[in-house]
Design a protein around this motif. Structure first.
Motif, PDB file in Angstrom:
ATOM      1  N   LEU A  14       0.829  -1.198   0.000  1.00  0.00           N
ATOM      2  CA  LEU A  14       0.000   0.000   0.000  1.00  0.00           C
ATOM      3  C   LEU A  14       0.861   1.244   0.000  1.00  0.00           C
ATOM      4  O   LEU A  14       1.900   1.304   0.644  1.00  0.00           O
ATOM      5  CB  LEU A  14      -0.913   0.003   1.224  1.00  0.00           C
ATOM      6  CG  LEU A  14      -1.985  -1.072   1.211  1.00  0.00           C
ATOM      7  CD1 LEU A  14      -2.832  -0.961   2.452  1.00  0.00           C
ATOM      8  CD2 LEU A  14      -2.827  -0.950  -0.035  1.00  0.00           C
ATOM      9  N   PRO A  67       0.550   8.036   2.799  1.00  0.00           N
ATOM     10  CA  PRO A  67       0.820   8.176   4.223  1.00  0.00           C
ATOM     11  C   PRO A  67      -0.447   8.161   5.072  1.00  0.00           C
ATOM     12  O   PRO A  67      -0.376   8.208   6.284  1.00  0.00           O
ATOM     13  CB  PRO A  67       1.459   9.564   4.282  1.00  0.00           C
ATOM     14  CG  PRO A  67       0.782  10.324   3.184  1.00  0.00           C
ATOM     15  CD  PRO A  67       0.427   9.316   2.118  1.00  0.00           C
ATOM     16  N   GLN A  68      -1.602   8.061   4.434  1.00  0.00           N
ATOM     17  CA  GLN A  68      -2.851   8.262   5.164  1.00  0.00           C
ATOM     18  C   GLN A  68      -3.131   7.090   6.103  1.00  0.00           C
ATOM     19  O   GLN A  68      -3.227   5.959   5.682  1.00  0.00           O
ATOM     20  CB  GLN A  68      -4.020   8.432   4.201  1.00  0.00           C
ATOM     21  CG  GLN A  68      -3.986   9.733   3.421  1.00  0.00           C
ATOM     22  CD  GLN A  68      -2.989   9.723   2.283  1.00  0.00           C
ATOM     23  OE1 GLN A  68      -2.412   8.685   1.973  1.00  0.00           O
ATOM     24  NE2 GLN A  68      -2.782  10.873   1.685  1.00  0.00           N
ATOM     25  N   SER A  69      -3.324   7.423   7.370  1.00  0.00           N
ATOM     26  CA  SER A  69      -3.552   6.348   8.326  1.00  0.00           C
ATOM     27  C   SER A  69      -4.905   5.697   8.119  1.00  0.00           C
ATOM     28  O   SER A  69      -5.135   4.583   8.543  1.00  0.00           O
ATOM     29  CB  SER A  69      -3.441   6.874   9.752  1.00  0.00           C
ATOM     30  OG  SER A  69      -4.600   7.609  10.086  1.00  0.00           O
ATOM     31  N   CYS A  70      -5.836   6.415   7.452  1.00  0.00           N
ATOM     32  CA  CYS A  70      -7.128   5.775   7.230  1.00  0.00           C
ATOM     33  C   CYS A  70      -6.992   4.636   6.230  1.00  0.00           C
ATOM     34  O   CYS A  70      -7.917   3.876   6.009  1.00  0.00           O
ATOM     35  CB  CYS A  70      -8.197   6.778   6.783  1.00  0.00           C
ATOM     36  SG  CYS A  70      -7.932   7.587   5.213  1.00  0.00           S
ATOM     37  N   TRP A  71      -5.827   4.508   5.605  1.00  0.00           N
ATOM     38  CA  TRP A  71      -5.597   3.402   4.693  1.00  0.00           C
ATOM     39  C   TRP A  71      -4.630   2.375   5.252  1.00  0.00           C
ATOM     40  O   TRP A  71      -4.138   1.524   4.529  1.00  0.00           O
ATOM     41  CB  TRP A  71      -5.043   3.913   3.354  1.00  0.00           C
ATOM     42  CG  TRP A  71      -6.135   4.384   2.485  1.00  0.00           C
ATOM     43  CD1 TRP A  71      -6.343   5.635   2.055  1.00  0.00           C
ATOM     44  CD2 TRP A  71      -7.195   3.595   1.935  1.00  0.00           C
ATOM     45  NE1 TRP A  71      -7.465   5.702   1.289  1.00  0.00           N
ATOM     46  CE2 TRP A  71      -8.004   4.457   1.197  1.00  0.00           C
ATOM     47  CE3 TRP A  71      -7.552   2.242   2.017  1.00  0.00           C
ATOM     48  CZ2 TRP A  71      -9.134   4.018   0.526  1.00  0.00           C
ATOM     49  CZ3 TRP A  71      -8.679   1.812   1.359  1.00  0.00           C
ATOM     50  CH2 TRP A  71      -9.450   2.696   0.621  1.00  0.00           C
ATOM     51  N   SER A  72      -4.310   2.497   6.531  1.00  0.00           N
ATOM     52  CA  SER A  72      -3.290   1.601   7.066  1.00  0.00           C
ATOM     53  C   SER A  72      -3.788   0.164   7.110  1.00  0.00           C
ATOM     54  O   SER A  72      -3.011  -0.764   7.169  1.00  0.00           O
ATOM     55  CB  SER A  72      -2.882   2.067   8.456  1.00  0.00           C
ATOM     56  OG  SER A  72      -4.011   2.063   9.301  1.00  0.00           O
ATOM     57  N   SER A  73      -5.098  -0.014   7.100  1.00  0.00           N
ATOM     58  CA  SER A  73      -5.623  -1.376   7.072  1.00  0.00           C
ATOM     59  C   SER A  73      -6.611  -1.491   5.926  1.00  0.00           C
ATOM     60  O   SER A  73      -7.030  -0.490   5.355  1.00  0.00           O
ATOM     61  CB  SER A  73      -6.324  -1.690   8.383  1.00  0.00           C
ATOM     62  OG  SER A  73      -7.482  -0.892   8.498  1.00  0.00           O
ATOM     63  N   GLN A  74      -6.966  -2.708   5.613  1.00  0.00           N
ATOM     64  CA  GLN A  74      -7.982  -2.882   4.594  1.00  0.00           C
ATOM     65  C   GLN A  74      -9.247  -3.431   5.228  1.00  0.00           C
ATOM     66  O   GLN A  74      -9.200  -4.131   6.231  1.00  0.00           O
ATOM     67  CB  GLN A  74      -7.478  -3.796   3.489  1.00  0.00           C
ATOM     68  CG  GLN A  74      -6.958  -5.136   3.978  1.00  0.00           C
ATOM     69  CD  GLN A  74      -6.201  -5.853   2.888  1.00  0.00           C
ATOM     70  OE1 GLN A  74      -5.608  -5.222   2.014  1.00  0.00           O
ATOM     71  NE2 GLN A  74      -6.233  -7.164   2.920  1.00  0.00           N
TER      72      GLN A  74
END
Lengths: 505, 505
Positions: free
Chosen positions: B213, B216-223
């Motif tokens: 991935l 830097p966006q933490s809202c994308w740190s997981s799926q």
């Protein structure tokens, strides 16, 4: 509201000038205050003396001019410093010795000013008198009919991206509600159904004769009945909108930085109105049973509303975002492959072939506390945020945010309440680490330790709830009894007794 | 759906040409039917012989070519005439002697053809086999993994402004669902979570490595985790949309007149999916307890969605309508006076000064069964209605209608069901005069009169429910036992046993 707006917006936060010294006008039951359109705009500072609601604020914390706590806390300069001390994380409540909050309301808070310098929770608890604006029926008001209305008011405001909005809302929202109710003073006290139409000028006859209806449409053969209750709901809804518009107007002149969630309770004529815009929460605990009185408005709960808006108004996405949701960021090398997606009409997922515009950043992304609109904000309703823009972009986020609350009504007269029945309001600092059931258990545990007529029991309950969410300092941070991390966010709690010590009137 | 579309749209209803004689292809478990994109388009006529699902339709009712009843009713020419006789209002069910409906389903209907000539309810009950389209994992499918899936399917379609849409939906919607599920056959049978991304061509590797991935966006740190269940929901949602699009494409060539509400149940891999678009309704009665499995979509329940659309896309209102709601029609002489209103953000009411554009007709008006969108239609979700226009205007109404269902899921494996636990589906002809509680009482009364293993008990229950809503003819119309008027609308009811006689597989 910690972490609910990304650090990217920190540059929006103005450090603010020196506050004007004009004091906050108190809203006392027997006073008719100025309309909110021309508000006093001083940030709230603690009064020098306990109990002096209208005292000139003392400038005790020069270095943090924007830091203020609710007047009803009656904080001394030392208390204010303790509130501002992140290391200690003191739980603050109104003093036992001073004037009690209306209705024996319990309140407690812990403010982590060291960590979220510009995002403090704010609170307000008032009794507000509404004087009728004029006789809406057109006839000159007789003195006997000129009685105004009183409402009880509680508000929690969880700020983000700057403390100005929460501070302003805590100072003025109840005045907007009062303004909206002024036209309704007579109507709400009249047992007849509200008139559908009012004359434009006093003295002119109203027009509510349904026999004059025109048009052949059978859907108009009758007129809707509108209840008194729905007028109060409409008044609260419009007050939120007017508050938000005032923030927009005054955001430059008066440093109304950031935005805030707003959770507000109005008690009027036997009914409790709970209005929520944001991710605070209210529940009633009645005889051990939990009655939810609000729901949270977040990118997850409002996904479809946000996506629909992006779909209908693609210009709001600025060519940078897609209204489609994907379970993770789509990568350029995945072009042509098929990925799971949801559009504005779907609650389920399906596969779609990845096209070029799917590589744009999704309007809604993330899960739980990390869910974001436009990768920026984690709540979708509230007040303010007029300056909020996407990180490293000029794209405004405000069009996707709603200032309208959901209002739920609870009829206090329909149930015989006991002193242990309470309405609990909390900001997300409480609810992030505390379930409804845990709150209900604490209600039972704390209140049963006090006499039913001890008015301090509700403050003790609020303190217990805040303490239980904050935890105690241990080796690796603040921990709850189960060793999980406590809430690092601001925590504010109102406990409103529904059948309490009889101080309702 | 009687009276739910105003008579103004009667001119839209084509009388239709002679139907082609091509028979309806049966969807048998061991048959792979043609995809719905090129459907057989004969209106359903009754087969000459009972039980012959694929027989060439007999042209028994020449004068009413568009009148047809579900094949599973196995109606003789005489039975079809009885169904078409408004004076008799015969209750029809599948014959006891013929092939039973799958899962011992009970069904009954009364069709008021004399009164609502072009708006008949239609119904479908099928077992549908889904063959996987190909190996979605990319590898050539091994024979052992090539097992398809079966789903059970029930559908009620309540037509309005023409019978074509309901007839077409009853014939094809389950095929669209099958098409949508074809890609999912392997995925749904794999205990692993669904892959987020599928290769574009068989053999190419999938890309689901979240360590790649970017951003830097933490809202994308997981799926996000997507469940199997949500894939089925998405498949049903998309099938509704594709069905609606097909109606739009074929509406000229094949006389797909009008529109229809659609209430559909899919049983797949242990779960019951109830999809509703319109004002039909489904409830589960389990051990006497009522579990609502759908909600109705009407101008009243969808008021805010409709108003928001009118507000965001004012061109859809054509200068003829206002998105504001008023409790009754505003009259020109009331200009300048203040009247109650609600906008798209409000659930309460407030007063506003009447301006010139408030004199336009409101987008949403009326109450209850008389509520209308654009003074025309009383339901806001469903299939078809592509030609529907405002009375004496060219303004299309379809943009305000949604073809998307709300899908609720019930896990059949989470509860030990007894033979008296049932899922009841009914068109509004049932629910207009029957409460949930009355249905539950009838369930109890009828089923307790039959042996638990008597498969005819569910048909008897469906008949009792239809009879109870129709009433009996008396001096002044059809009356219920309480002397209230019975439903003058079509009434169709499925009773699906949840713990029935073990014929689930």
């Amino acid at each position: 509201m910690l972490n609910r707006v990304r650090s990217a917006v920190a540059h929006l936060v103005s450090s603010g000038g020196a506050p004007p010294s004009r004091p906050k006008s108190p809203d006392l039951p027997n006073a008719t205050s100025a309309p909110p359109a021309a508000p006093p705009q001083a940030p709230r500072s603690p009064p020098a003396r306990a109990g002096s609601g209208g005292a000139t604020p003392a400038r005790t914390v020069e270095a943090r001019a924007s830091f203020s706590r609710p007047t009803f806390l009656q904080l001394s300069p030392g208390g204010l410093r303790r509130a501002d001390d992140h290391a200690g994380r003191a739980v603050q409540s109104p003093p036992d010795t001073g004037r009690r909050l209306p209705w024996s309301t319990g309140y407690a808070e812990v403010i982590n000013a060291g960590k979220s310098r510009h995002n403090e929770d704010q609170a307000c608890c008032e009794v507000v008198y509404v004087e009728g604006r004029r006789s809406v029926s057109g006839a000159p008001r007789e003195p006997s009919r000129g009685q105004g209305l009183c409402f009880y008011y509680w508000g929690l405001f969880d700020g983000h991206a700057g403390g100005g909005a929460a501070e302003m809302a805590s100072r003025l929202l109840h005045r907007h509600i009062r303004e909206q109710l002024k036209d309704l003073v007579e109507i709400l006290q009249d047992p007849l159904p509200p008139p559908l139409c009012l004359p434009s000028t006093p003295g002119a006859p109203g027009s509510s004769d349904s026999s004059q209806l025109v048009g052949p449409q059978s859907c108009w053969s009758s007129q809707k009945e509108v209840t008194h209750e729905s007028l109060v709901v409409g008044a609260i809804e419009n007050a939120f909108q007017l508050m938000d518009e005032q923030m927009a107007r005054e955001r430059r002149g008066h440093q109304v930085e950031g935005g805030c969630c707003a959770l507000v309770v109005v008690y009027l004529l036997g009914k409790v109105y709970v209005a929520n815009a944001g991710d605070s929460r209210a529940i009633i605990v009645r005889n051990g049973e939990i009655i939810p009185m609000s729901r949270e408005f977040t990118p997850e709960t409002e996904r479809q509303r946000l996506q629909l808006l992006g779909f209908l108004k693609p210009e709001l996405l600025g060519g940078e975002f897609t209204h489609l949701e994907f379970p993770r960021r789509v990568q350029p090398k995945e072009l042509g492959q098929r990925m799971l997606y949801r559009d504005q009409n779907m609650t389920g997922w399906a596969y779609k072939k990845i096209e070029l515009e799917d590589l744009r950043f999704p309007l809604v992304c993330g899960e739980g506390k990390k869910a974001r609109v436009m990768a920026t904000i984690g709540v979708t309703r509230g007040l303010g945020d007029h300056n909020l823009r996407v990180c490293s972009s000029t794209l405004p986020i405000k069009p996707f945010l709603s200032c309208f609350p959901e209002v739920r009504v609870y009829d206090l007269t329909q149930y015989e309440h006991c002193p242990d029945d309470v309405l609990v309001l909390g900001t997300d600092g409480l609810w992030d680490v505390t379930s409804d059931c845990e709150v209900a258990a604490t209600v039972d545990r704390v209140l049963s330790a006090y006499e039913p007529n001890d008015p301090s029991r509700y403050t003790a309950l609020a303190q217990a709830l805040v303490l239980g969410a904050r935890g105690t300092p241990r080796d690796r941070g603040w921990r709850l009894p189960n060793n999980k991390l406590g809430s690092g966010d601001d925590i504010s709690v109102f406990v409103i007794p529904l059948g309490g010590p009889g101080s309702y009137s």
